[in-house]
Design a protein around this motif. Structure first.
Motif, PDB file in Angstrom:
ATOM      1  N   ARG B 281      44.091  36.434  38.163  1.00 16.99           N
ATOM      2  CA  ARG B 281      45.290  36.146  37.381  1.00 16.99           C
ATOM      3  C   ARG B 281      46.536  36.488  38.199  1.00 16.99           C
ATOM      4  O   ARG B 281      46.652  37.586  38.733  1.00 16.99           O
ATOM      5  CB  ARG B 281      45.243  36.962  36.087  1.00 16.99           C
ATOM      6  CG  ARG B 281      46.320  36.664  35.097  1.00 16.99           C
ATOM      7  CD  ARG B 281      45.868  37.029  33.686  1.00 16.99           C
ATOM      8  NE  ARG B 281      45.328  38.386  33.592  1.00 16.99           N
ATOM      9  CZ  ARG B 281      46.081  39.476  33.502  1.00 16.99           C
ATOM     10  NH1 ARG B 281      47.387  39.381  33.488  1.00 16.99           N
ATOM     11  NH2 ARG B 281      45.519  40.668  33.428  1.00 16.99           N
ATOM     12  N   TYR B 282      47.429  35.526  38.311  1.00 13.92           N
ATOM     13  CA  TYR B 282      48.686  35.730  39.021  1.00 13.92           C
ATOM     14  C   TYR B 282      49.802  35.968  38.011  1.00 13.92           C
ATOM     15  O   TYR B 282      49.945  35.201  37.070  1.00 13.92           O
ATOM     16  CB  TYR B 282      49.026  34.510  39.882  1.00 13.92           C
ATOM     17  CG  TYR B 282      48.073  34.350  41.042  1.00 13.92           C
ATOM     18  CD1 TYR B 282      48.335  34.966  42.255  1.00 13.92           C
ATOM     19  CD2 TYR B 282      46.898  33.627  40.905  1.00 13.92           C
ATOM     20  CE1 TYR B 282      47.454  34.848  43.303  1.00 13.92           C
ATOM     21  CE2 TYR B 282      46.008  33.511  41.957  1.00 13.92           C
ATOM     22  CZ  TYR B 282      46.294  34.126  43.156  1.00 13.92           C
ATOM     23  OH  TYR B 282      45.418  34.026  44.194  1.00 13.92           O
ATOM     24  N   GLY B 283      50.573  37.017  38.223  1.00 13.57           N
ATOM     25  CA  GLY B 283      51.667  37.322  37.315  1.00 13.57           C
ATOM     26  C   GLY B 283      52.880  36.454  37.586  1.00 13.57           C
ATOM     27  O   GLY B 283      52.911  35.657  38.527  1.00 13.57           O
ATOM     28  N   ALA B 284      53.898  36.621  36.755  1.00 17.81           N
ATOM     29  CA  ALA B 284      55.096  35.785  36.849  1.00 17.81           C
ATOM     30  C   ALA B 284      55.861  36.037  38.144  1.00 17.81           C
ATOM     31  O   ALA B 284      56.570  35.168  38.638  1.00 17.81           O
ATOM     32  CB  ALA B 284      55.986  36.040  35.641  1.00 17.81           C
ATOM     33  N   ALA B 286      54.390  37.021  41.087  1.00 16.03           N
ATOM     34  CA  ALA B 286      53.486  37.039  42.241  1.00 16.03           C
ATOM     35  C   ALA B 286      54.013  36.148  43.354  1.00 16.03           C
ATOM     36  O   ALA B 286      54.571  35.080  43.104  1.00 16.03           O
ATOM     37  CB  ALA B 286      52.108  36.555  41.808  1.00 16.03           C
ATOM     38  N   GLU B 300      50.211  40.925  40.929  1.00 18.49           N
ATOM     39  CA  GLU B 300      51.555  40.911  40.347  1.00 18.49           C
ATOM     40  C   GLU B 300      52.622  41.142  41.400  1.00 18.49           C
ATOM     41  O   GLU B 300      53.807  41.082  41.108  1.00 18.49           O
ATOM     42  CB  GLU B 300      51.639  41.957  39.226  1.00 18.49           C
ATOM     43  CG  GLU B 300      50.770  41.545  38.043  1.00 18.49           C
ATOM     44  CD  GLU B 300      50.760  42.542  36.908  1.00 18.49           C
ATOM     45  OE1 GLU B 300      50.845  43.744  37.186  1.00 18.49           O
ATOM     46  OE2 GLU B 300      50.647  42.097  35.753  1.00 18.49           O
ATOM     47  N   ARG B 316      53.125  45.557  40.533  1.00 17.27           N
ATOM     48  CA  ARG B 316      54.462  44.978  40.624  1.00 17.27           C
ATOM     49  C   ARG B 316      55.254  45.597  41.770  1.00 17.27           C
ATOM     50  O   ARG B 316      55.209  46.801  41.979  1.00 17.27           O
ATOM     51  CB  ARG B 316      55.232  45.224  39.342  1.00 17.27           C
ATOM     52  CG  ARG B 316      55.122  44.076  38.373  1.00 17.27           C
ATOM     53  CD  ARG B 316      55.595  44.525  37.036  1.00 17.27           C
ATOM     54  NE  ARG B 316      54.425  44.529  36.174  1.00 17.27           N
ATOM     55  CZ  ARG B 316      54.449  44.184  34.889  1.00 17.27           C
ATOM     56  NH1 ARG B 316      55.571  43.869  34.326  1.00 17.27           N
ATOM     57  NH2 ARG B 316      53.357  44.164  34.183  1.00 17.27           N
TER      58      ARG B 316
END
Lengths: 394, 370
Positions: B281-284, B286, B300, B316
């Motif tokens: 899963r790639y965060g916003a 990334a 992230e 993050r």
């Protein structure tokens, strides 16, 4: 030694899934891809295994090839057992003749012989088109504790949507006193999830009687359950509180996939305590190039990303070439998206090819989703309108 | 293919002491989701060899955990399949030291088999080999032993001790074998992959022990250059033998090059133990550039020029460059990593800054919390 199972499951996987249009032209609905690496049927199968149910009959009828091949001997779910395990049950020819499964109840009726071989105390009936993580053993405990003849899993839906479901009207202790199938004026917001646990002998009795009834459609929700209630059997509801989605339509399938994205996804599939198992192709890790841009997406092994991927779910072996854009879309395995192509608000099925500079889907106010069927080629420079269903090469 | 495979899982462990502290050479994680032995096993299976003896010596728990019943390589079989051959407690040598002594421990396995040929391979080399083709060549040339070699410039291999170099006649027959010779220019480097008849191997092992020999290369091959028809097969594709942490690092990063990935992964399947990891899963926020990412990760932060194994979390604001993070590495927020090789389950807490140098990567061993 006399074998006996406490509980076994029967999974109804024969539906055509006609509301998924191009996605189910060649495969049964439970075999449709979900969430990048799964097929829909992985969820009920994994739920069974995680709940300690090791005997599952899968009833297939419509386009069973891919589904049968996928389930195989059940090994990915640890369902290759000496006694029990997963069994594919197709309609068969018997001495008295042969017939297709007429309704959900008839499908189970035709396989009562299979069920009786395991001599179960309880039988769990499942649908093959729901996405959820549920511990059936808790439902079984509830079923046994309340000494119910039949327990129906139920889920609270928004009142304005209640008229799309089979609604359960229950007393304070959860005992059902009335069924309403898609009521215009629902009295309750408790919807049936299509998940039932029966005392085995009650299931046998009512299925055998239902088969003899003139005019019965041989359906659980429409015929068997109301009849049981009317004859005074104890019917309990069991409320489920987690994530549950019926993915029978394009928009619900799309929404359920999108629920996997975000920093705290609505639906988490990576929980260590409840692993969703699937048959995994062997592919190298996915590659993301220097000029690629990947944000808020789920990507799986075998992909090669050279373009832009935003808010999307990609399955195995998807190739996104440089300059291509994939946005708010769900891409099944083996799809190639060539340079300059733009895919937006779409579902692209297995092995489709989107040639250079083609445009598939787009943004509309009512969030229309374009669907490209499996193996389809969208030629260079062609446009596929938002919401279009493409079943032939364009 | 009427042959069985013999895989040496512990050989050359000392070349990469960091990575083999808790495991065998064969179970060193490689390229995001594999272990080195996957390449040897997949080559055997893809060539149609369905019986494999896996010779182990020490630290082989991780290896056994990885190969299991052999199911993922289609080697869980009633006929043939995978046989793990742990050290055989002979009175005179409890734990073997050389390849020849290891082979002696496989004596019974060889005697009980009825396959005509044996393919022997190590697991520190990554390449794609078709043994069926090599066997055809072997038969056509009426060879007794066929050795697989690669051509290399001697300057590239100087740090490797005890490498065996073969001299060839025009028809491919080996007429000389030497160890670490001081020749300049192009040399024919033996890869420790060879093919011969099972009965010949049994005879060679028995003879060697009756003479008190201990080294397969020096004692068996060198002494028999003139007695046996030894031929050599050149492997021309991608090949690497991992002989240091540095080479592990630089060779791993070569897989960021598509041509290497295509050669190793797209021509044939490389099988490995299957895990049910969720999609990555790639965060916003990334940012990922030129990297290989396995399944089950949550990204992230920023990842560049790196190889990320399964189940890694990049927090993050964290920046990972030119690094290899093995399975289960967890980085907190605002971490900076450069030229790191992090072994399994390393945890790097918030705001840590760690850097190696690309010629000397900084190694963090298993389960360490930084």
């Amino acid at each position: 030694m006399i074998y006996k199972k406490k509980c076994m499951a029967m999974l109804l996987a024969g539906g055509q899934g006609s509301r998924l249009y191009a996605l189910t032209n060649k495969i049964a609905k439970p075999a449709v891809s979900f969430g990048g690496k799964y097929r829909i049927i992985d969820f009920p199968l994994s739920n069974c295994v995680n709940s300690g149910i090791d005997t599952v009959g899968v009833l297939t009828q419509y386009q069973p090839l891919i589904l049968n091949e996928y389930i195989g001997n059940g090994q990915p779910w640890d369902l290759d057992r000496n006694f029990g395990g997963v069994h594919i049950l197709s309609p068969y020819q018997a001495k008295e003749g042969s017939e297709w499964f007429k309704g959900t109840a008839n499908a189970i009726y035709q396989n009562l012989y299979f069920i009786k071989r395991y001599n179960p105390e309880h039988v769990l009936i499942l649908s093959g088109d729901h996405i959820y993580k549920m511990d059936y053993s808790k439902m079984l405990d509830h079923h046994i504790r309340t000494n119910a003849d039949c327990t129906i899993a139920a889920f609270k839906v928004p009142m304005e949507e209640a008229s799309r479901f089979g609604i359960l009207n229950v007393k304070e202790d959860g005992e059902i006193y009335e069924f309403e199938e898609k009521p215009k004026q629902p009295k309750s917001d408790l919807a049936s999830m299509g998940i039932y646990i029966f005392k085995a002998e009650k299931l046998y009795k009512y299925l055998e009687e239902d088969e003899k009834l003139q005019g019965s459609r041989n359906d659980f929700g429409g015929d068997v359950l109301p009849r049981m209630l009317s004859l005074g059997e104890k019917m309990m509801s069991y409320e489920f509180y987690g994530y549950w989605k019926d993915v029978g339509t394009i928009s619900s399938l799309y929404d359920a996939n999108m629920d996997l994205l975000g920093d705290t996804p609505n639906f988490q599939v990576d929980e260590k305590s409840w692993i969703i198992r699937s048959r995994n192709p062997i592919e190298p890790p996915h590659y993301i190039s220097d000029n690629a841009r990947v944000v808020n997406s789920a990507i799986i092994s075998g992909c090669e990303i050279y373009g832009t991927v935003e808010n999307s779910v990609l399955s195995h072996n998807v190739e996104v070439e440089e300059g291509a854009i994939v946005r708010n879309s769900i891409i099944f395995s083996g799809v190639k998206i060539k340079s300059g192509a733009v895919v937006e608000n779409s579902i692209i099925a297995e092995d489709a090819v989107i040639e250079k500079n083609a445009v598939v889907g787009g943004v509309t106010e009512d969030r229309k989703i374009a669907v490209i069927g499996g193996g389809i080629t969208v030629s260079e420079g062609k446009t596929v309108e938002p919401g279009a269903m493409v079943e032939k090469d364009v | 293919m009427n042959a069985l495979g013999l895989v040496f899982s512990n050989i050359h462990d000392n070349n990469v002491p960091e990575l083999t502290q808790d495991r065998t050479m064969g179970s060193i994680p490689f390229c995001g989701r594999y272990r080195l032995i996957d390449f040897a096993l997949s080559n055997l299976v893809n060539s149609g060899i369905m019986k494999v003896g896996l010779i182990t010596k020490s630290n082989y728990q991780s290896l056994m955990d990885h190969v299991g019943s052999g199911k993922d390589w289609d080697l869980a079989r009633r006929r043939g399949g995978l046989h793990i051959l742990p050290p055989f407690g002979l009175k005179e040598n409890v734990l073997y030291n050389t390849r020849l002594e290891a082979l002696r421990g496989a004596k019974n396995f060889l005697a009980r088999s009825d396959e005509e040929y044996v393919v022997m391979t190590d697991c520190d080399n990554v390449c794609t080999l078709n043994f069926d083709k090599i066997l055809q060549e072997h038969i056509a040339k009426n060879a007794d032993i066929t050795l697989v070699y690669i051509k290399r410039d001697s300057s590239e291999v100087k740090e490797v001790q005890n490498k065996m170099v073969v001299g060839l006649e025009d028809n491919g027959r080996v007429n000389a074998i030497s160890f670490s010779p001081r020749t300049q220019g192009e040399i024919n480097l033996y890869t420790n992959v060879c093919l011969l008849k099972r009965t010949l191997l049994q005879t060679l092992i028995a003879d060697a022990f009756s003479h008190g020999y201990s080294h397969f290369g020096k004692d068996v091959l060198v002494r028999n250059v003139n007695n046996l028809r030894i031929f050599a097969h050149e492997h021309k594709g991608y090949y690497v033998a991992l002989n240091s942490l540095q080479s592990y690092y630089s060779e791993s990063l070569k897989f960021l090059d598509r041509s290497v990935r295509d050669e190793i992964f797209r021509k044939v399947d490389v099988y490995t133990k299957v895990k049910d990891s969720a999609p990555t899963r790639y965060g916003a926020n990334a940012v990922v550039k030129n990297s290989l990412i396995a399944d089950g990760c949550v990204i992230e932060g920023t990842v560049e020029n790196s190889i990320i194994f399964r189940g890694v979390k990049i927090g993050r604001g964290t920046v990972v460059k030119n690094s290899i993070l093995m399975q289960g590495t967890i980085t907190g927020e605002n971490v900076t990593l450069n030229a790191i090789v992090a072994d399994k389950n390393v945890v790097v807490k918030d705001r840590r800054v760690l850097s190696g140098c690309e010629t000397h990567p900084f190694y963090i061993s298993k389960n360490i919390i930084v």
